[in-house]
Design a protein around this motif. Structure first.
Motif, PDB file in Angstrom:
ATOM      1  N   LEU A 116      -4.881   8.790  10.731  1.00  0.00           N
ATOM      2  CA  LEU A 116      -5.188   7.699  11.649  1.00  0.00           C
ATOM      3  C   LEU A 116      -3.949   7.303  12.440  1.00  0.00           C
ATOM      4  O   LEU A 116      -4.022   7.061  13.652  1.00  0.00           O
ATOM      5  CB  LEU A 116      -5.739   6.504  10.875  1.00  0.00           C
ATOM      6  CG  LEU A 116      -6.130   5.269  11.688  1.00  0.00           C
ATOM      7  CD1 LEU A 116      -7.136   5.609  12.774  1.00  0.00           C
ATOM      8  CD2 LEU A 116      -6.677   4.172  10.771  1.00  0.00           C
ATOM      9  N   ARG A 117      -2.822   7.260  11.773  1.00  0.00           N
ATOM     10  CA  ARG A 117      -1.571   6.941  12.465  1.00  0.00           C
ATOM     11  C   ARG A 117      -1.267   7.980  13.549  1.00  0.00           C
ATOM     12  O   ARG A 117      -0.823   7.637  14.648  1.00  0.00           O
ATOM     13  CB  ARG A 117      -0.426   6.899  11.442  1.00  0.00           C
ATOM     14  CG  ARG A 117       0.922   6.522  12.030  1.00  0.00           C
ATOM     15  CD  ARG A 117       2.018   6.584  10.995  1.00  0.00           C
ATOM     16  NE  ARG A 117       3.326   6.259  11.563  1.00  0.00           N
ATOM     17  CZ  ARG A 117       4.476   6.779  11.162  1.00  0.00           C
ATOM     18  NH1 ARG A 117       4.496   7.642  10.150  1.00  0.00           N
ATOM     19  NH2 ARG A 117       5.604   6.435  11.736  1.00  0.00           N
TER      20      ARG A 117
ATOM     21  N   GLY B 288       8.793  10.379  10.445  1.00  0.00           N
ATOM     22  CA  GLY B 288       7.804  10.537   9.389  1.00  0.00           C
ATOM     23  C   GLY B 288       6.512  11.194   9.825  1.00  0.00           C
ATOM     24  O   GLY B 288       5.737  11.666   8.982  1.00  0.00           O
ATOM     25  N   ILE B 289       6.265  11.252  11.145  1.00  0.00           N
ATOM     26  CA  ILE B 289       5.038  11.871  11.643  1.00  0.00           C
ATOM     27  C   ILE B 289       5.033  13.374  11.371  1.00  0.00           C
ATOM     28  O   ILE B 289       3.976  14.001  11.266  1.00  0.00           O
ATOM     29  CB  ILE B 289       4.881  11.590  13.155  1.00  0.00           C
ATOM     30  CG1 ILE B 289       4.531  10.109  13.379  1.00  0.00           C
ATOM     31  CG2 ILE B 289       3.821  12.468  13.782  1.00  0.00           C
ATOM     32  CD1 ILE B 289       3.134   9.723  12.968  1.00  0.00           C
ATOM     33  N   ASP B 290       6.220  13.949  11.219  1.00  0.00           N
ATOM     34  CA  ASP B 290       6.289  15.398  10.984  1.00  0.00           C
ATOM     35  C   ASP B 290       5.523  15.816   9.732  1.00  0.00           C
ATOM     36  O   ASP B 290       5.008  16.937   9.656  1.00  0.00           O
ATOM     37  CB  ASP B 290       7.749  15.852  10.882  1.00  0.00           C
ATOM     38  CG  ASP B 290       8.500  15.151   9.758  1.00  0.00           C
ATOM     39  OD1 ASP B 290       8.519  13.900   9.752  1.00  0.00           O
ATOM     40  OD2 ASP B 290       9.071  15.840   8.899  1.00  0.00           O
ATOM     41  N   GLU B 291       5.403  14.915   8.761  1.00  0.00           N
ATOM     42  CA  GLU B 291       4.732  15.264   7.511  1.00  0.00           C
ATOM     43  C   GLU B 291       3.244  15.528   7.728  1.00  0.00           C
ATOM     44  O   GLU B 291       2.703  16.533   7.251  1.00  0.00           O
ATOM     45  CB  GLU B 291       4.944  14.150   6.483  1.00  0.00           C
ATOM     46  CG  GLU B 291       6.413  13.979   6.089  1.00  0.00           C
ATOM     47  CD  GLU B 291       6.638  12.761   5.208  1.00  0.00           C
ATOM     48  OE1 GLU B 291       5.626  12.129   4.800  1.00  0.00           O
ATOM     49  OE2 GLU B 291       7.804  12.438   4.928  1.00  0.00           O
TER      50      GLU B 291
ATOM     51  N   ALA C 107      -0.048   2.147   4.974  1.00  0.00           N
ATOM     52  CA  ALA C 107       1.118   1.941   4.107  1.00  0.00           C
ATOM     53  C   ALA C 107       2.335   2.486   4.830  1.00  0.00           C
ATOM     54  O   ALA C 107       2.216   3.362   5.691  1.00  0.00           O
ATOM     55  CB  ALA C 107       0.929   2.646   2.770  1.00  0.00           C
ATOM     56  N   ALA C 108       3.499   1.960   4.488  1.00  0.00           N
ATOM     57  CA  ALA C 108       4.738   2.363   5.148  1.00  0.00           C
ATOM     58  C   ALA C 108       5.557   3.264   4.238  1.00  0.00           C
ATOM     59  O   ALA C 108       5.771   2.943   3.071  1.00  0.00           O
ATOM     60  CB  ALA C 108       5.557   1.135   5.538  1.00  0.00           C
ATOM     61  N   ASP C 109       5.992   4.377   4.778  1.00  0.00           N
ATOM     62  CA  ASP C 109       6.866   5.285   4.034  1.00  0.00           C
ATOM     63  C   ASP C 109       8.296   5.254   4.541  1.00  0.00           C
ATOM     64  O   ASP C 109       9.229   5.506   3.782  1.00  0.00           O
ATOM     65  CB  ASP C 109       6.341   6.723   4.138  1.00  0.00           C
ATOM     66  CG  ASP C 109       5.086   6.947   3.317  1.00  0.00           C
ATOM     67  OD1 ASP C 109       4.960   6.310   2.259  1.00  0.00           O
ATOM     68  OD2 ASP C 109       4.240   7.739   3.746  1.00  0.00           O
ATOM     69  N   HIS C 110       8.471   4.944   5.835  1.00  0.00           N
ATOM     70  CA  HIS C 110       9.786   5.132   6.441  1.00  0.00           C
ATOM     71  C   HIS C 110      10.398   3.865   7.039  1.00  0.00           C
ATOM     72  O   HIS C 110      11.532   3.900   7.482  1.00  0.00           O
ATOM     73  CB  HIS C 110       9.698   6.221   7.516  1.00  0.00           C
ATOM     74  CG  HIS C 110       9.284   7.556   6.946  1.00  0.00           C
ATOM     75  ND1 HIS C 110      10.178   8.417   6.354  1.00  0.00           N
ATOM     76  CD2 HIS C 110       8.067   8.142   6.858  1.00  0.00           C
ATOM     77  CE1 HIS C 110       9.529   9.500   5.928  1.00  0.00           C
ATOM     78  NE2 HIS C 110       8.250   9.352   6.222  1.00  0.00           N
TER      79      HIS C 110
END
Length: 375
Positions: A81-82, A120-123, A215-218
């Motif tokens: 979604l992000r 973080g979008i690279d994941e 949720a936030a990872d970075h």
């Protein structure tokens, strides 16, 4: 008498002609309506309004089983979604850049994944790449990103059934930098950026419904998977309520820039969310979503449709929304509430036009909200 008889005959003929005309007209309208609602039956027995959409059902099966862990509203859904937003918001009237939802964030990953806002979008890009390659005969890269987002959201209880339109061409160039808003941007900056992409303040709030399953990872790498509300597994209004709790703004230092301390242990507040909840231009719309789940669903669905076709003419695309699974309803025990051990005195109300809704707290002691586990 002859004159009267002739007039009467003429009236009868006219009446009959009018009846025939209306009858034929009704048949034409009925035929057109029938053509518009004609259903095609796919090989799997499902019916769709356009036969080209049949090819999407096997892709849904692949995504649900192999990307979304059997149909969970988990980390891959959040990240998919992000990705829909980070790709589509690459659109600017001021810069005359109309790429939008074209998949450029994947096609030109060597450029766009280097933008600070895309950390973080690279994941999720790496995770989706094999699926994009496997299904590129049916879906362009831009199509796949929006399709995966819509299918993923369908796993989240309380979510609306999102639209999906098919037929985006492949991206021709990378998006310019600085088009993706960041958590430490001021409200003025965020409103201006969205206005440049064609979104008003109410639509910004609507898009932030996505944070109810996020949720936030970075934002703070020391606490990955930190949710933005206490119910990240369902799409409800708790995000809008809990952001309204009083919090303390961290200094803008490395590692927590854009982060606000939360009164609920285990949750994260973004500076941008906290300020939008309290800004007079957005506070009343924000508050209106707290106790109106139907409105929450409707405005999110409409804003996501607008986002998903940025840079495209809707009439050039095929509406395949009827293939998207219907999300589960909210659990029966879900409902707007304050966190345990809080009261309305802990709320920083900001809408001057209407009182803050009367909410009660869940019973029981306060507990820490668990991080969203990685896939």
């Amino acid at each position: 008498m002859e004159l009267r008889a002739s007039s009467s005959s003429a009236m009868i003929l006219t009446t009959r002609f009018l009846a025939l005309f209306l009858s034929l007209g009704f048949q034409v309208v009925h035929a057109a309506t029938t053509a518009q609602t004609k259903a095609f039956t796919c090989a799997n027995g499902q019916t769709v309004s356009n036969s080209v959409c049949c090819a999407l059902f096997p892709i849904i099966d692949d995504l649900q089983e192999n990307l979304f862990d059997g149909g969970e509203c988990g980390e891959e859904v959040h990240e998919s979604l992000r990705l829909t937003f980070h790709d589509a918001i690459g659109f600017s009237n001021a810069l005359h850049f109309t790429g939008g939802a074209d998949g450029s964030i994947v096609t030109f990953a060597d450029v766009e994944l280097g933008f600070h806002a895309n950390i973080g979008i690279d994941e999720i890009v790496d995770t989706q790449l094999p699926f994009i390659a496997a299904h590129n005969a049916t879906l362009s890269t831009g199509d796949f990103i929006q399709f995966a987002g819509a299918v993923g959201v369908s796993n989240c209880p309380g979510a609306p059934r999102l639209n999906f339109l098919l037929g985006r061409p492949e991206a021709k160039e990378a998006s310019p930098d600085f088009l993706v808003p960041e958590p430490f941007n001021t409200t003025d900056m965020i409103l201006s950026r969205f206005a440049d992409a064609g979104f008003d303040s109410d639509e910004i709030v609507a898009l932030l419904v996505s944070h109810s399953i996020a949720a936030a990872d970075h934002v703070d790498p020391t606490i990955p998977g930190t949710p933005f509300d206490s119910t990240p597994e369902i799409m409800d209004s708790q995000f809008f309520i809990e952001v309204q709790l009083r919090g303390t703004l961290f200094p803008g230092t490395a590692g927590n820039q854009g982060e606000v301390e939360s009164d609920v242990e285990g949750e994260m507040r973004l500076q941008s969310d906290s300020e939008l909840a309290r800004d007079p231009r957005t506070a009343c719309e924000w508050q209106s979503l707290m106790t109106d789940h139907t409105k929450l669903q409707q405005v999110f669905k409409a804003a996501m449709l607008k986002l998903s076709i940025l840079g495209h003419n809707e009439n050039d695309l095929v509406d395949c929304s009827d293939v998207i699974p219907i999300p589960p309803p909210l659990p029966s025990n879900a409902g707007p509430h304050l966190p345990p051990n809080t009261t309305l005195k802990d709320i920083q109300a900001a809408c001057a036009a209407t009182p803050f809704p009367h909410l009660t707290a869940l019973p029981g002691p306060s507990t820490s909200i668990s991080p969203v586990p990685p896939s």
